[in-house]
Design a protein around this motif. Structure first.
Motif, PDB file in Angstrom:
ATOM      1  N   ASP A  22       0.858  -1.197   0.000  1.00 41.85           N
ATOM      2  CA  ASP A  22       0.000   0.000   0.000  1.00 41.85           C
ATOM      3  C   ASP A  22       0.889   1.240   0.000  1.00 41.85           C
ATOM      4  OD1 ASP A  22       0.903  -0.604   2.572  1.00 41.85           O
ATOM      5  OD2 ASP A  22      -0.947  -0.052   3.592  1.00 41.85           O
ATOM      6  N   SER A  23       1.736   1.350   1.018  1.00 38.51           N
ATOM      7  CA  SER A  23       2.630   2.503   1.125  1.00 38.51           C
ATOM      8  C   SER A  23       3.873   2.039   1.882  1.00 38.51           C
ATOM      9  CB  SER A  23       1.907   3.615   1.896  1.00 38.51           C
ATOM     10  OG  SER A  23       2.798   4.349   2.707  1.00 38.51           O
ATOM     11  N   THR A  24       5.046   2.399   1.393  1.00 42.53           N
ATOM     12  CA  THR A  24       6.273   1.965   2.084  1.00 42.53           C
ATOM     13  C   THR A  24       6.351   2.606   3.467  1.00 42.53           C
ATOM     14  OG1 THR A  24       7.529   3.700   0.949  1.00 42.53           O
ATOM     15  CG2 THR A  24       7.588   1.494  -0.034  1.00 42.53           C
ATOM     16  N   ASN A  25       5.807   3.830   3.605  1.00 45.32           N
ATOM     17  CA  ASN A  25       5.778   4.452   4.941  1.00 45.32           C
ATOM     18  C   ASN A  25       4.915   3.620   5.889  1.00 45.32           C
ATOM     19  OD1 ASN A  25       7.294   6.669   4.058  1.00 45.32           O
ATOM     20  ND2 ASN A  25       6.090   8.117   5.237  1.00 45.32           N
ATOM     21  N   ASN A  48       5.697  -1.496  -6.793  1.00 42.69           N
ATOM     22  CA  ASN A  48       4.348  -0.968  -6.998  1.00 42.69           C
ATOM     23  C   ASN A  48       3.780  -0.512  -5.655  1.00 42.69           C
ATOM     24  OD1 ASN A  48       1.696  -0.446  -7.592  1.00 42.69           O
ATOM     25  ND2 ASN A  48       1.164  -2.550  -8.126  1.00 42.69           N
ATOM     26  N   GLN A  49       3.664   0.785  -5.499  1.00 40.28           N
ATOM     27  CA  GLN A  49       3.057   1.339  -4.287  1.00 40.28           C
ATOM     28  C   GLN A  49       1.669   1.829  -4.689  1.00 40.28           C
ATOM     29  OE1 GLN A  49       4.822   4.107  -0.961  1.00 40.28           O
ATOM     30  NE2 GLN A  49       4.272   5.349  -2.704  1.00 40.28           N
ATOM     31  N   TYR A  50       0.649   1.080  -4.274  1.00 36.97           N
ATOM     32  CA  TYR A  50      -0.677   1.362  -4.822  1.00 36.97           C
ATOM     33  C   TYR A  50      -1.516   2.325  -3.991  1.00 36.97           C
ATOM     34  CZ  TYR A  50      -1.492  -2.784  -1.911  1.00 36.97           C
ATOM     35  OH  TYR A  50      -1.496  -3.677  -0.873  1.00 36.97           O
ATOM     36  N   GLY A  52       0.104   5.190  -2.253  1.00 35.93           N
ATOM     37  CA  GLY A  52       1.133   6.103  -1.766  1.00 35.93           C
ATOM     38  C   GLY A  52       0.520   7.365  -1.190  1.00 35.93           C
ATOM     39  N   ARG A  53       1.118   7.822  -0.114  1.00 42.31           N
ATOM     40  CA  ARG A  53       0.597   9.022   0.552  1.00 42.31           C
ATOM     41  C   ARG A  53       1.545  10.190   0.365  1.00 42.31           C
ATOM     42  NH1 ARG A  53       0.638   8.887   5.654  1.00 42.31           N
ATOM     43  NH2 ARG A  53       1.843   7.000   6.033  1.00 42.31           N
ATOM     44  N   GLY A  54       0.948  11.395   0.187  1.00 48.14           N
ATOM     45  CA  GLY A  54       1.738  12.607   0.052  1.00 48.14           C
ATOM     46  C   GLY A  54       1.453  13.569   1.200  1.00 48.14           C
ATOM     47  N   GLN A  55       1.960  14.775   1.072  1.00 44.63           N
ATOM     48  CA  GLN A  55       1.757  15.808   2.091  1.00 44.63           C
ATOM     49  C   GLN A  55       0.282  16.170   2.195  1.00 44.63           C
ATOM     50  OE1 GLN A  55       4.083  17.221   3.969  1.00 44.63           O
ATOM     51  NE2 GLN A  55       5.928  16.452   2.968  1.00 44.63           N
ATOM     52  N   LEU A  56      -0.119  16.620   3.351  1.00 45.67           N
ATOM     53  CA  LEU A  56      -1.473  17.144   3.599  1.00 45.67           C
ATOM     54  C   LEU A  56      -2.579  16.192   3.132  1.00 45.67           C
ATOM     55  CD1 LEU A  56      -0.930  20.867   2.456  1.00 45.67           C
ATOM     56  CD2 LEU A  56      -0.868  19.979   4.786  1.00 45.67           C
ATOM     57  N   LYS A 120       8.247  22.212 -12.502  1.00 44.39           N
ATOM     58  CA  LYS A 120       7.492  20.970 -12.310  1.00 44.39           C
ATOM     59  C   LYS A 120       8.080  20.102 -11.194  1.00 44.39           C
ATOM     60  CE  LYS A 120       5.711  20.587 -17.013  1.00 44.39           C
ATOM     61  NZ  LYS A 120       5.653  19.732 -18.197  1.00 44.39           N
ATOM     62  N   LYS A 121       7.201  19.355 -10.562  1.00 39.18           N
ATOM     63  CA  LYS A 121       7.640  18.536  -9.428  1.00 39.18           C
ATOM     64  C   LYS A 121       8.212  17.205  -9.905  1.00 39.18           C
ATOM     65  CE  LYS A 121       5.745  16.799  -5.072  1.00 39.18           C
ATOM     66  NZ  LYS A 121       4.934  17.189  -3.928  1.00 39.18           N
ATOM     67  N   MET A 122       9.390  16.872  -9.372  1.00 37.12           N
ATOM     68  CA  MET A 122      10.018  15.615  -9.746  1.00 37.12           C
ATOM     69  C   MET A 122      10.101  14.647  -8.562  1.00 37.12           C
ATOM     70  SD  MET A 122      13.185  15.747 -12.217  1.00 37.12           S
ATOM     71  CE  MET A 122      14.390  14.912 -11.324  1.00 37.12           C
TER      72      MET A 122
HETATM   73  C1  BTN Z   1       4.573  14.836  -1.311  1.00 40.67           C
HETATM   74  O1  BTN Z   1       5.296  15.518  -2.024  1.00 40.67           O
HETATM   75  O2  BTN Z   1       3.364  15.084  -1.197  1.00 40.67           O
HETATM   76  C2  BTN Z   1       5.190  13.710  -0.528  1.00 40.67           C
HETATM   77  C3  BTN Z   1       5.291  12.468  -1.351  1.00 40.67           C
HETATM   78  C4  BTN Z   1       5.905  11.317  -0.608  1.00 40.67           C
HETATM   79  C5  BTN Z   1       5.782  10.022  -1.380  1.00 40.67           C
HETATM   80  C6  BTN Z   1       6.588   8.920  -0.789  1.00 40.67           C
HETATM   81  S1  BTN Z   1       6.651   7.529  -1.862  1.00 40.67           S
HETATM   82  C7  BTN Z   1       7.335   6.546  -0.605  1.00 40.67           C
HETATM   83  C8  BTN Z   1       6.668   6.939   0.697  1.00 40.67           C
HETATM   84  N1  BTN Z   1       5.468   6.166   0.931  1.00 40.67           N
HETATM   85  C9  BTN Z   1       4.367   6.913   0.870  1.00 40.67           C
HETATM   86  O3  BTN Z   1       3.203   6.498   1.019  1.00 40.67           O
HETATM   87  N2  BTN Z   1       4.698   8.196   0.641  1.00 40.67           N
HETATM   88  C10 BTN Z   1       6.125   8.373   0.539  1.00 40.67           C
END
Ligand code: BTN
Length: 257
Positions: A22-25, A48-50, A52-56, A120-122
């Motif tokens: 799901d998410s490596t975090n 494959n991180q299906y 993945g979580r980001g900020q906010l 652009k975001k990388m």
């Molecule tokens: C962002 O810019 O919003 C933060 C992105 C972070 C993504 C990474 S991918 C590996 C790790 N596992 C997650 O679920 N999120 C972080």
């Protein structure tokens, strides 16, 4: 412990590769809360991180097999909670340095910790702390870097980029991971040594739109300003026609030119 050829002391020496998660975090957090004996610097990477979580609370999308999605376990017990932003700066600077060697100029850190190429975001990072008392017991440093992805879904096309889009060639994911880990370890050891001022200077030197007039959205209004500083605790200073203002992460939005 899985063996690998990283030339680091500890970051990435225990490398756990997953086909899908799901998410490596989340995965690393579950391991830590189950008290699995993991050495500092353990890296969980997923093909494959299906989820993945980001900020906010945002989602992090990465095409399977083409990108780096990984999390590193750190124990920055030498940092007080108030000094936490130094770790964000350390990781941002380290990733920027590692990628700069590949993409060349144009790579910056967008406050607080996005990796940008042009506008652009990388890449991005999500640092999640496990706190005991006022100390950080463990930090899960989650990193996503767009590497070999050739196209992005329509909504992201104007905002996201990848190494492939810049170089028009594919990059070996594990070799890139080794490079990033090596810069993170070097930065982390410097941070442990306490050179906060040097770190902040490096961060400011690489900052997207530093000292450049640009538009921002604040409380629904567009304001013009120039980034002049980022404080030790991560607040952004903007020089505006109404004087110097400081903002935290949720209070201001960059407007893409
Ligand atoms: C962002 O810019 O919003 C933060 C992105 C972070 C993504 C990474 S991918 C590996 C790790 N596992 C997650 O679920 N999120 C972080």
């Amino acid at each position: 412990m899985q063996n690998n050829t990283f030339s680091t002391l500890f970051v990435g020496q225990n490398l756990i590769k997953l086909l899908a998660v799901d998410s490596t975090n989340n995965f690393l957090k579950r391991m830590v809360s189950n008290s699995e004996p993991l050495p500092e610097g353990t890296v969980i990477m997923a093909e494959n991180q299906y989820e993945g979580r980001g900020q906010l609370g945002s989602k992090w999308h990465a095409e399977p097999g083409k990108n780096l999605t990984f999390s590193i376990l750190l124990h920055p017990s030498f940092l007080s909670l108030g000094d936490q932003f130094n770790l964000n700066m350390t990781i941002s600077v380290a990733i920027q340095k590692a990628l700069l060697g590949i993409t060349g100029a144009g790579l910056t850190i967008k406050w607080p910790n996005d990796i940008y190429f042009g506008h652009k975001k990388m890449g991005g990072m999500l640092l999640e702390n496990i706190v005991t008392g006022s100390r950080i017991k463990a930090c899960i440093v989650g990193i996503g870097i767009n590497v070999n992805q050739e196209i992005f879904e329509i909504v992201l096309q104007q905002r996201a980029s990848s190494i492939f889009q810049i170089l028009h060639q594919h990059v070996d994911l594990v070799a890139l991971l080794a490079e990033v880990c090596s810069h993170i370890e070097a930065g982390y050891l410097k941070l442990k040594g306490g050179n906060y001022e040097g770190l902040r200077n490096e961060y400011l030197k690489s900052l997207y739109q530093f000292n450049v007039k640009a538009n921002y959205r604040q409380n629904g209004e567009i304001i013009e300003g120039k980034i002049t500083d980022v404080s030790e605790n991560g607040l952004l200073s903007l020089e505006t026609s109404d004087g110097l203002k400081t903002y935290n992460f949720k209070e201001i939005e960059f407007i893409q030119p």
